[in-house]
Design a protein around this motif. Structure first.
Motif, PDB file in Angstrom:
ATOM      1  N   THR A 157       0.848  -1.076  -0.125  1.00 13.54           N
ATOM      2  CA  THR A 157       0.138   0.104  -0.116  1.00 13.54           C
ATOM      3  C   THR A 157       0.863   1.272  -0.019  1.00 13.54           C
ATOM      4  O   THR A 157       1.978   1.089   0.258  1.00 13.54           O
ATOM      5  CB  THR A 157      -1.025  -0.006   1.299  1.00 13.54           C
ATOM      6  OG1 THR A 157       0.041   0.169   2.188  1.00 13.54           O
ATOM      7  CG2 THR A 157      -1.825  -1.185   1.165  1.00 13.54           C
ATOM      8  N   GLN A 158       0.095   2.366  -0.209  1.00 13.45           N
ATOM      9  CA  GLN A 158       0.877   3.879  -0.196  1.00 13.45           C
ATOM     10  C   GLN A 158       0.021   4.736   0.372  1.00 13.45           C
ATOM     11  O   GLN A 158      -1.106   4.323   0.088  1.00 13.45           O
ATOM     12  CB  GLN A 158       1.450   4.046  -1.653  1.00 13.45           C
ATOM     13  CG  GLN A 158       0.299   4.045  -2.439  1.00 13.45           C
ATOM     14  CD  GLN A 158       1.143   4.756  -4.099  1.00 13.45           C
ATOM     15  OE1 GLN A 158       2.353   4.916  -4.113  1.00 13.45           O
ATOM     16  NE2 GLN A 158       0.310   4.635  -5.157  1.00 13.45           N
ATOM     17  N   ASP A 159       0.519   5.878   0.776  1.00 13.93           N
ATOM     18  CA  ASP A 159      -0.141   7.062   1.042  1.00 13.93           C
ATOM     19  C   ASP A 159       0.543   8.182   0.528  1.00 13.93           C
ATOM     20  O   ASP A 159       1.626   8.076  -0.060  1.00 13.93           O
ATOM     21  CB  ASP A 159       0.302   7.161   2.582  1.00 13.93           C
ATOM     22  CG  ASP A 159      -0.734   6.209   3.416  1.00 13.93           C
ATOM     23  OD1 ASP A 159      -1.742   5.846   3.295  1.00 13.93           O
ATOM     24  OD2 ASP A 159      -0.159   5.624   4.638  1.00 13.93           O
ATOM     25  N   PHE A 160      -0.235   9.276   0.508  1.00 19.44           N
ATOM     26  CA  PHE A 160      -0.038  10.442  -0.062  1.00 19.44           C
ATOM     27  C   PHE A 160       0.285  11.486   1.019  1.00 19.44           C
ATOM     28  O   PHE A 160      -0.585  11.870   1.741  1.00 19.44           O
ATOM     29  CB  PHE A 160      -0.927  10.897  -1.151  1.00 19.44           C
ATOM     30  CG  PHE A 160      -0.521  10.150  -2.591  1.00 19.44           C
ATOM     31  CD1 PHE A 160       0.355  10.590  -3.424  1.00 19.44           C
ATOM     32  CD2 PHE A 160      -1.328   8.855  -2.725  1.00 19.44           C
ATOM     33  CE1 PHE A 160       0.473   9.904  -4.501  1.00 19.44           C
ATOM     34  CE2 PHE A 160      -1.140   8.056  -3.767  1.00 19.44           C
ATOM     35  CZ  PHE A 160      -0.275   8.496  -4.709  1.00 19.44           C
TER      36      PHE A 160
ATOM     37  N   ARG B  64      -3.771  -0.725  -6.280  1.00 18.75           N
ATOM     38  CA  ARG B  64      -4.408  -0.955  -5.118  1.00 18.75           C
ATOM     39  C   ARG B  64      -4.840   0.476  -4.809  1.00 18.75           C
ATOM     40  O   ARG B  64      -6.102   0.529  -4.142  1.00 18.75           O
ATOM     41  CB  ARG B  64      -3.249  -1.569  -4.165  1.00 18.75           C
ATOM     42  CG  ARG B  64      -3.163  -3.078  -4.317  1.00 18.75           C
ATOM     43  CD  ARG B  64      -2.232  -3.642  -3.163  1.00 18.75           C
ATOM     44  NE  ARG B  64      -1.820  -5.000  -3.730  1.00 18.75           N
ATOM     45  CZ  ARG B  64      -0.617  -5.249  -4.326  1.00 18.75           C
ATOM     46  NH1 ARG B  64      -0.043  -4.315  -4.750  1.00 18.75           N
ATOM     47  NH2 ARG B  64      -0.457  -6.293  -4.586  1.00 18.75           N
ATOM     48  N   PHE B  65      -4.025   1.374  -4.703  1.00 21.58           N
ATOM     49  CA  PHE B  65      -4.629   2.536  -4.262  1.00 21.58           C
ATOM     50  C   PHE B  65      -5.810   2.956  -5.088  1.00 21.58           C
ATOM     51  O   PHE B  65      -6.928   3.579  -4.551  1.00 21.58           O
ATOM     52  CB  PHE B  65      -3.296   3.620  -4.260  1.00 21.58           C
ATOM     53  CG  PHE B  65      -3.987   5.248  -3.914  1.00 21.58           C
ATOM     54  CD1 PHE B  65      -3.630   5.451  -2.699  1.00 21.58           C
ATOM     55  CD2 PHE B  65      -4.194   6.057  -4.767  1.00 21.58           C
ATOM     56  CE1 PHE B  65      -4.244   6.671  -2.127  1.00 21.58           C
ATOM     57  CE2 PHE B  65      -4.841   7.373  -4.186  1.00 21.58           C
ATOM     58  CZ  PHE B  65      -4.691   7.409  -2.931  1.00 21.58           C
ATOM     59  N   LEU B  66      -5.767   3.023  -6.235  1.00 22.47           N
ATOM     60  CA  LEU B  66      -6.831   3.313  -7.182  1.00 22.47           C
ATOM     61  C   LEU B  66      -8.305   2.676  -6.998  1.00 22.47           C
ATOM     62  O   LEU B  66      -9.278   3.204  -7.260  1.00 22.47           O
ATOM     63  CB  LEU B  66      -6.578   3.511  -8.801  1.00 22.47           C
ATOM     64  CG  LEU B  66      -5.374   4.616  -9.015  1.00 22.47           C
ATOM     65  CD1 LEU B  66      -4.892   4.537 -10.432  1.00 22.47           C
ATOM     66  CD2 LEU B  66      -5.978   6.006  -8.632  1.00 22.47           C
ATOM     67  N   ALA B  67      -8.070   1.288  -6.868  1.00 23.56           N
ATOM     68  CA  ALA B  67      -9.178   0.497  -6.441  1.00 23.56           C
ATOM     69  C   ALA B  67      -9.868   0.966  -5.196  1.00 23.56           C
ATOM     70  O   ALA B  67     -11.070   0.923  -5.025  1.00 23.56           O
ATOM     71  CB  ALA B  67      -8.692  -0.874  -6.417  1.00 23.56           C
ATOM     72  N   LYS B  68      -9.262   1.463  -4.275  1.00 23.27           N
ATOM     73  CA  LYS B  68      -9.678   1.960  -3.134  1.00 23.27           C
ATOM     74  C   LYS B  68     -10.402   3.378  -3.252  1.00 23.27           C
ATOM     75  O   LYS B  68     -11.301   3.569  -2.359  1.00 23.27           O
ATOM     76  CB  LYS B  68      -8.870   1.881  -1.842  1.00 23.27           C
ATOM     77  CG  LYS B  68      -8.450   0.707  -1.004  1.00 23.27           C
ATOM     78  CD  LYS B  68      -7.481   0.797  -0.300  1.00 23.27           C
ATOM     79  CE  LYS B  68      -7.717  -0.484   1.041  1.00 23.27           C
ATOM     80  NZ  LYS B  68      -6.767  -0.085   2.007  1.00 23.27           N
TER      81      LYS B  68
ATOM     82  N   GLY C  75       4.839  -3.594  -8.483  1.00 26.63           N
ATOM     83  CA  GLY C  75       4.530  -3.483  -7.201  1.00 26.63           C
ATOM     84  C   GLY C  75       3.078  -3.693  -6.825  1.00 26.63           C
ATOM     85  O   GLY C  75       2.607  -3.774  -6.004  1.00 26.63           O
ATOM     86  N   GLY C  76       2.124  -3.223  -7.825  1.00 28.64           N
ATOM     87  CA  GLY C  76       0.542  -2.809  -7.715  1.00 28.64           C
ATOM     88  C   GLY C  76       0.310  -1.805  -6.792  1.00 28.64           C
ATOM     89  O   GLY C  76      -0.845  -1.765  -6.391  1.00 28.64           O
ATOM     90  N   TYR C  77       1.376  -0.928  -6.249  1.00 28.25           N
ATOM     91  CA  TYR C  77       0.998   0.301  -5.267  1.00 28.25           C
ATOM     92  C   TYR C  77      -0.104   1.110  -5.738  1.00 28.25           C
ATOM     93  O   TYR C  77      -1.236   1.434  -5.280  1.00 28.25           O
ATOM     94  CB  TYR C  77       2.218   0.977  -4.877  1.00 28.25           C
ATOM     95  CG  TYR C  77       3.181   0.267  -4.321  1.00 28.25           C
ATOM     96  CD1 TYR C  77       3.112   0.432  -2.691  1.00 28.25           C
ATOM     97  CD2 TYR C  77       4.367  -0.498  -4.767  1.00 28.25           C
ATOM     98  CE1 TYR C  77       4.079  -0.218  -1.807  1.00 28.25           C
ATOM     99  CE2 TYR C  77       5.006  -1.092  -4.068  1.00 28.25           C
ATOM    100  CZ  TYR C  77       5.105  -1.053  -2.651  1.00 28.25           C
ATOM    101  OH  TYR C  77       5.958  -1.596  -1.951  1.00 28.25           O
TER     102      TYR C  77
ATOM    103  N   ALA D  21      -6.731  -8.546 -14.294  1.00 29.99           N
ATOM    104  CA  ALA D  21      -7.952  -7.873 -13.708  1.00 29.99           C
ATOM    105  C   ALA D  21      -7.773  -6.859 -12.792  1.00 29.99           C
ATOM    106  O   ALA D  21      -8.836  -6.000 -12.472  1.00 29.99           O
ATOM    107  CB  ALA D  21      -8.586  -9.044 -13.097  1.00 29.99           C
ATOM    108  N   THR D  22      -6.767  -6.704 -12.042  1.00 29.52           N
ATOM    109  CA  THR D  22      -6.383  -5.714 -11.021  1.00 29.52           C
ATOM    110  C   THR D  22      -6.020  -4.482 -11.686  1.00 29.52           C
ATOM    111  O   THR D  22      -5.650  -3.378 -10.750  1.00 29.52           O
ATOM    112  CB  THR D  22      -5.579  -6.074  -9.850  1.00 29.52           C
ATOM    113  OG1 THR D  22      -4.215  -6.640 -10.435  1.00 29.52           O
ATOM    114  CG2 THR D  22      -6.434  -7.521  -9.018  1.00 29.52           C
TER     115      THR D  22
END
Length: 190
Positions: A84-87, A144-148, A139-141, A173-174
């Motif tokens: 995950t990542q944060d801004f 994952r962020f955009l999906a949330k 990494g998919g960061y 798919a992700t």
């Protein structure tokens, strides 16, 4: 060619292109195009990544956003298994350090986090004009962020070495497509 091989090939191509006069000119053209979009004008909080040498340069963009009085939030990868990542709020006084990926991140663990951004400038190695899919760093960061955070608008800046008429890599798919891709010659809306 599988996704991992394509990613490595793109990193090599972009690395060779990094110091060229054409890339410098294209980076400026991309910035000029972004500056003139309603999307940027109407956004208050903007997420961005500190760029590596072979990516589209974000340093001028960040300085310009500060001059406009926009809130700039720099991506910071979390040290977790979920990737995950944060801004994190970023201004000219913010202390930064290099992450394990080599990018600058805000080093203050107590800095303000805002993951409900108006706009996110999404980095990548390659972008497909037809589907707006992106090839990231693996990494998919961002996916994952955009999906949330589905309300966040997305834009990518893609130079001529990053743009493909269609995806030359496997789409999963992700993978989340980008809403707007700005190239040196056009703005592609999804």
């Amino acid at each position: 060619m599988d996704k991992k091989e394509f990613r490595q090939q793109q990193i090599k191509i972009l690395g060779e292109y990094a110091d060229s006069e054409q890339k410098i000119n294209e980076d400026q053209a991309l910035l000029d195009s972004l500056i003139n979009t309603e999307l940027l004008k109407n956004s208050r909080s903007i997420g961005v990544t500190s760029s590596l040498s072979y990516e589209v340069d974000t340093a001028k963009l960040i300085a310009y956003l500060w001059d406009l009085g926009k809130e700039v939030y720099l991506a910071r990868a979390n040290n977790d298994k979920e990737h995950t990542q944060d801004f994190v709020l970023y201004n000219y006084m913010t202390r930064v350090s290099r992450s394990k990926f080599g990018v600058e991140e805000v080093s203050d663990p107590h800095a303000k986090i805002n993951n409900e951004l108006d706009l996110l400038i999404v980095p990548g190695l390659a972008f497909a004009e037809d589907s707006h899919q992106r090839l990231g760093f693996g990494g998919g960061y961002y996916d994952r962020f955009l999906a949330k955070h589905t309300a966040t608008k997305t834009v990518a800046l893609a130079n001529t070495k990053m743009i493909f008429s269609s995806a030359q890599w496997e789409i999963e798919a992700t993978d989340i497509p980008i809403e707007m891709i700005i190239t040196p010659t056009s703005i592609l809306q999804n």
